[in-house]
Design a protein around this motif. Structure first.
Motif, short mmCIF file in Angstrom:
data_model
loop_
_atom_site.label_atom_id
_atom_site.label_comp_id
_atom_site.label_asym_id
_atom_site.label_seq_id
_atom_site.Cartn_x
_atom_site.Cartn_y
_atom_site.Cartn_z
N CYS A 152 0.84 -1.19 0.00
CA CYS A 152 0.00 0.00 0.00
C CYS A 152 0.88 1.25 0.00
O CYS A 152 0.77 2.08 -0.87
N SER A 153 1.79 1.33 0.97
CA SER A 153 2.64 2.51 1.03
C SER A 153 4.11 2.15 1.16
O SER A 153 4.47 1.11 1.71
N VAL A 154 4.94 3.01 0.59
CA VAL A 154 6.39 2.89 0.73
C VAL A 154 6.75 3.29 2.15
O VAL A 154 6.32 4.35 2.63
N GLU A 155 7.49 2.44 2.84
CA GLU A 155 7.83 2.74 4.23
C GLU A 155 9.35 2.95 4.40
O GLU A 155 9.80 4.00 4.85
N THR A 156 10.12 1.94 4.04
CA THR A 156 11.57 2.05 4.17
C THR A 156 12.22 1.39 2.95
O THR A 156 11.57 0.65 2.22
N GLY A 172 2.74 3.18 -2.83
CA GLY A 172 2.29 4.56 -2.71
C GLY A 172 3.26 5.45 -1.95
O GLY A 172 3.64 5.13 -0.82
N ALA A 173 3.68 6.54 -2.56
CA ALA A 173 4.55 7.50 -1.90
C ALA A 173 3.75 8.69 -1.37
O ALA A 173 4.09 9.31 -0.38
N PHE A 174 2.65 8.98 -2.07
CA PHE A 174 1.72 10.04 -1.65
C PHE A 174 0.39 9.34 -1.40
O PHE A 174 -0.15 8.71 -2.30
N LYS A 175 -0.10 9.42 -0.17
CA LYS A 175 -1.27 8.61 0.20
C LYS A 175 -2.50 9.48 0.48
O LYS A 175 -2.43 10.37 1.33
N PRO A 176 -3.61 9.21 -0.19
CA PRO A 176 -4.85 9.91 0.16
C PRO A 176 -5.43 9.25 1.40
O PRO A 176 -5.82 8.08 1.35
N ARG A 177 -5.47 9.94 2.51
CA ARG A 177 -5.97 9.34 3.76
C ARG A 177 -7.19 10.09 4.26
O ARG A 177 -7.20 11.33 4.26
N THR A 178 -8.17 9.37 4.71
CA THR A 178 -9.41 9.98 5.20
C THR A 178 -9.13 10.95 6.35
O THR A 178 -9.80 11.96 6.49
N SER A 179 -8.13 10.63 7.17
CA SER A 179 -7.83 11.45 8.32
C SER A 179 -6.57 12.28 8.13
O SER A 179 -5.55 11.77 7.67
N GLY A 194 2.23 9.37 3.72
CA GLY A 194 3.17 8.89 2.71
C GLY A 194 4.53 9.56 2.86
O GLY A 194 4.64 10.66 3.40
N LEU A 195 5.57 8.90 2.34
CA LEU A 195 6.93 9.43 2.48
C LEU A 195 7.24 10.54 1.47
O LEU A 195 8.27 11.20 1.57
N GLY A 196 6.38 10.68 0.46
CA GLY A 196 6.62 11.71 -0.55
C GLY A 196 7.77 11.35 -1.47
O GLY A 196 7.97 10.17 -1.80
N VAL A 197 8.55 12.39 -1.84
CA VAL A 197 9.60 12.19 -2.84
C VAL A 197 10.58 11.11 -2.42
O VAL A 197 11.01 10.28 -3.23
N GLN A 198 10.92 11.06 -1.14
CA GLN A 198 11.84 10.02 -0.69
C GLN A 198 11.26 8.63 -0.97
O GLN A 198 11.97 7.68 -1.30
N GLY A 199 9.96 8.52 -0.86
CA GLY A 199 9.29 7.26 -1.15
C GLY A 199 9.48 6.85 -2.60
O GLY A 199 9.71 5.68 -2.90
N LEU A 218 -0.52 9.76 -8.22
CA LEU A 218 -0.31 11.21 -8.25
C LEU A 218 -1.57 11.88 -7.71
O LEU A 218 -2.67 11.62 -8.19
N MET A 219 -1.42 12.72 -6.69
CA MET A 219 -2.59 13.38 -6.10
C MET A 219 -2.65 14.86 -6.44
O MET A 219 -3.71 15.46 -6.43
N ASP A 220 -1.49 15.47 -6.66
CA ASP A 220 -1.41 16.93 -6.72
C ASP A 220 -0.77 17.32 -8.06
O ASP A 220 0.32 16.85 -8.39
N VAL A 221 -1.46 18.19 -8.81
CA VAL A 221 -0.92 18.63 -10.11
C VAL A 221 0.50 19.17 -9.99
O VAL A 221 1.30 19.03 -10.91
N ARG A 222 0.82 19.76 -8.85
CA ARG A 222 2.14 20.38 -8.69
C ARG A 222 3.27 19.36 -8.61
O ARG A 222 4.44 19.70 -8.68
#
Lengths: 338, 338, 338, 338
Positions: free
Chosen positions: B102-106, B128-135, B141-146, B165-169
């Motif tokens: 599901c997500s990149v951790e280490t 997943g490096a960028f995670k859409p989370r309800t909370s 997510g780890l982002g770019v490092q992920g 990808l979640m964000d156009v930027r």
């Protein structure tokens, strides 16, 4: 959190659950029933994930006891929030009807619309410059020029404006054009990057409910905005998706008393998008105010037959005046004013 | 488009409808039935709006006859599209199983995961490096490092990577990090600005179905990408929202044959998110391939009990190996290979 | 009916469609558009089945133009029906609130309930002697003895009684015990044998909407009763099933204006079953009357804490009195009286 | 059962809850957490109602821990039930395909249908003599004569017959005509009087899932039959109602593994009613068997174009033969046989 063990769970399974609770800094509390053993996790359970327990051997179910939202919950904030929009109060005794066209088309159309909105006794105006359209071939809105037409028209009547933000990259433009209330549309209710960005500014935000968003998901989306520091959040119910095909969406009036109990945020209703037809709007608008809504978002167009989008759901200026008359009586019947 | 007049419609009402059809450059065709008069609008009806007719006096209903999507429709493109992802074909005879956490951790977790995915015989990896989370309080997510951890791990096995990808930027960052397949998540299916942006690049895009998106809305979202010039679109069914509470979502297998008839795009299925529990995944994965899916997105984690998100829906590496064995037989039964 | 041919349809396919239309005694009307050929079937299309055409080669879609219901349609019966229930009018200017307990328990409970209903100003009473319960182990109602307790209590205040019929074999017993209004519950909305039987008697029937019944299916169920000769039909919206789990059902207020347009039958709303909690009832009741409902079915129990079923959704006698007060103002606001 | 007290609950509120638990013969177990106090009710909680607690002052929520169904639960009956239908086993290794027309029309049609069903290698036959139709004006089935045509045709190939019972008053007729398997249709899933009656006889019953019935409601409906003493119950998933309009219903394959875990009853799937179109049937049938279904109910008609109902969802005899061929491979892939 409560963890229900399955009847087949072993002592080792139970030990694993307990260890996981302690690892998170909480304390366990074990109840052995006739058919199941139940483990309570005592402490700040918001740090625990139901999933993390449900995949352990011997666990049947994990149930959160505390609600996942905190800043927007009425529990810690018993008084209802009143949002101040350039001096107009939303969430107080006065019910606010925010009216205007689906999309900004021309300066002339907006001038006529603004005059109609003001003439009906509304104090704020809505209109779309950036339009989320199902089809890439449909009119996508006038963009920045639309914001300009809109502001020019509304300022003549000193009405704050409400308009939808779809793209994070446009937020600064919205601020520069002095948009009074930023609307987040139903399709973007869980666009979390957008929520984070509007959480960082100090502008009132109307957060529309996603077409099939639960109350909990909706409040968690509001929590994203609040967590960023922006507490000027207004919820807007706009109809939910169901099996019914005789109308576009089902206006969920039950959400109104439930939100009033769960959150301190003001609640608007959009009867125009819910039903999708202008002739349904008066009945739905009256129902919303009778059920306790703090205001309405209503589509009105100076000439609905010529509207560039959603032509069949806009009221005429005269229909808006008539609606306001009947809403006044409903508002009084529930101890409010219009 | 067909416009059904109401029994009470006057000749003047009919004239208005006809004028509106002609204004749009189309031709009318009038049928007078025993109970209703029906007007056909002949020409490119995609320029007409049902709403614009339904708000005219005397009109009962307006019905589009032609489908609103064009570039993604099978009608004008009878052969199924095969998407080439660094030499791996998606949409052809070979069924592709894309697995990963599901997500990149280490880095270590990703190395183990990549080894497990490759060992099971899968040719592509997800994470997943960028995670859409309800909370807003959950791990985001780890982002770019992920992305970096992910690429490093997958490249060792020469596997293309799929990530959300979640964000156009962040699109340029994705391109710089050489992401092979961009995933658009269910919650962003109608984030039209994001769709437009991925439509401008030349990268394969997996477009997940929104939780309550109709087939038509989903294909219109794909049309947004195609209209931008990017034809490398892959659809992914991941379960829909219904009234049922015994499981997270209902995997809509009916969508598979329907999509195969309506569009030339390849169709994936994500059995992990649909059911929400690892023990449901094998049954759902087999159903999807049996119904004609071109591939699967499956969650696998080297140690599900320690996963940072969605722990209860990830398979273990051994469970993935077992699943691949049974899927091979199902694929053969429907004339394909794994 | 309109039959849309697919772009690939041959002349032979078209000939088959035309032959089938003529076989049914109707006339064809062919329009050749730029992308599709469309065939209209002119005559009484209620005898044609969409399915029968959709399975023919070369047919893309068949669409009924005329509504399938006839006797209950407002189209042929522009004035709203007013049902006379022992002198009380339902469907006219006066809004009727029918109150009482979920189930009949004892003579004393019913006497207290009847006194409370009458004291609040209601003119009819509801109560269940035969209860549809999800569990076979739950209290199934007192049966015939319940009818007797109910009649005895209500007659003291000269109130007509409304009670649910579940089993065709009990219809005579209902008639012998002089039940004034027969209620058909949501789960039996499409119990067609039951509908046929109540269609043969001359008693008012309240037909509740099925939990996921469309407006069209509901009106067709009413048509079953009307087709049997019984025109004393009252519809009752009681909440629909959706994805939302924060409340039992979603009260579909949009159905109210839509029914008022589609049918001449009176429309009740049951706010108690819709929300499932007593504290939601006032808001939902007010919304229903504001939206145009002709009356309400409200649960009230002399002592809700001791109720044998649905304890948490019944109002107390005092809460009913308070509700009637606020409903009176709402009724006046929409030009009616209570 | 677990009762969650609200943060504002007083000691008196807690005492009331405890008293109510003891009154029912159970024992309380109190956990005081950091934000909430939780009370466990230890003993046979099936006698407690969540509603009865939720309406008490100071109670936030009551949650059943034990499932409401008992006789049909796998928990107390770990081995799957195998139903014997005149020597044919349903629920064992062999997957059973039960085929036949939607409705019985003529002796000749049934003779042809029976020959086709047998020729395809199916061992049981389906057909409707009493038809639940949305419209009172549609063909309602041949009734008793239909049973006779059906039996005569099926007996020539020694096939047990499956047919729908709609009306409690017809049960004896079904027994006299030696119907082998009684089908309860989706619309009657919660016709509790009908369930009680078929619970009293010793005939296998196929219980179709209601269009929007939850797994729990469905199993409770089965529990009604079992509680009457009839354990020969077979469940049949036939598609659920959702927001999607591109197909009639959504086949819920997720229900298959979930039912296999929750209950010991065999599970059939009806791919014909789910999709509503013959061309979807093969994909859905394959998905169902791949997901673990014990059998299928498939519509086949000797001449679909002439079928009196649901013409567009019936396979031809040849299509049934082809389907059986591909299902054989799928069955083998999941360790079963056809």
């Amino acid at each position: 959190m409560i963890i229900v063990m399955s009847p087949q769970a072993s002592q080792a399974d139970l030990d694993t659950v307990v260890a996981k609770i302690r690892d998170a800094g909480l304390t366990e509390h074990i109840s052995r029933g006739s058919e199941r053993t139940i483990v309570g996790a005592i402490g700040d359970e918001r740090t625990l994930s139901e999933q993390a327990f449900e995949q352990l051997a011997g666990v049947e179910r994990a149930i959160h006891i505390v609600k996942p939202y905190k800043l927007v919950a009425r529990e810690g904030h018993p008084a209802g929030s009143v949002i101040d929009i350039r001096g107009i109060k939303l969430g107080g005794k006065q019910v606010q009807v925010i009216a205007g066209p689906c999309s900004v088309e021309t300066q002339e159309q907006m001038d006529l619309a603004a005059a109609g909105v003001a003439a009906a006794g509304c104090r704020m105006m809505r209109g779309g410059a950036f339009k989320p359209r199902t089809s890439p071939y449909a009119f996508q809105g006038l963009g920045v020029q639309g914001l300009e037409f809109f502001q020019k028209a509304a300022r003549q009547h000193d009405m704050p404006i409400v308009t939808e933000l779809m793209d994070v990259r446009m937020l600064n433009t919205f601020l520069e054009h002095d948009v009074d209330v930023i609307q987040i549309g139903a399709r973007n209710m869980q666009n979390f990057d957008l929520l984070k960005e509007v959480g960082r500014v100090n502008k009132p935000v109307i957060l529309k409910r996603g077409l099939s968003a639960t109350i909990s998901e909706w409040l968690m989306a509001a929590e994203y905005i609040a967590a960023g520091g922006n507490n000027n959040i207004i919820l807007c119910e706009r109809g939910i998706r169901t099996f019914e095909t005789a109308y576009r969406n089902v206006l969920d009036v039950t959400a109104i008393p439930v939100l009033k109990k769960e959150t301190h945020l003001p609640v608007l209703v959009d009867p125009s998008h819910a039903g999708g037809k202008a002739w349904m709007v008066p009945a739905l608008a009256r129902a919303a105010v009778a059920a306790g809504a703090d205001g309405l978002l209503v589509e009105m167009h100076p000439n609905p037959c010529e509207a560039w989008c959603d032509a069949d759901q806009a009221l005429t200026p005269q229909e808006l005046i008539d609606l306001m008359g009947s809403l006044r009586l409903i508002a009084q019947a529930v101890g409010r004013e219009l």
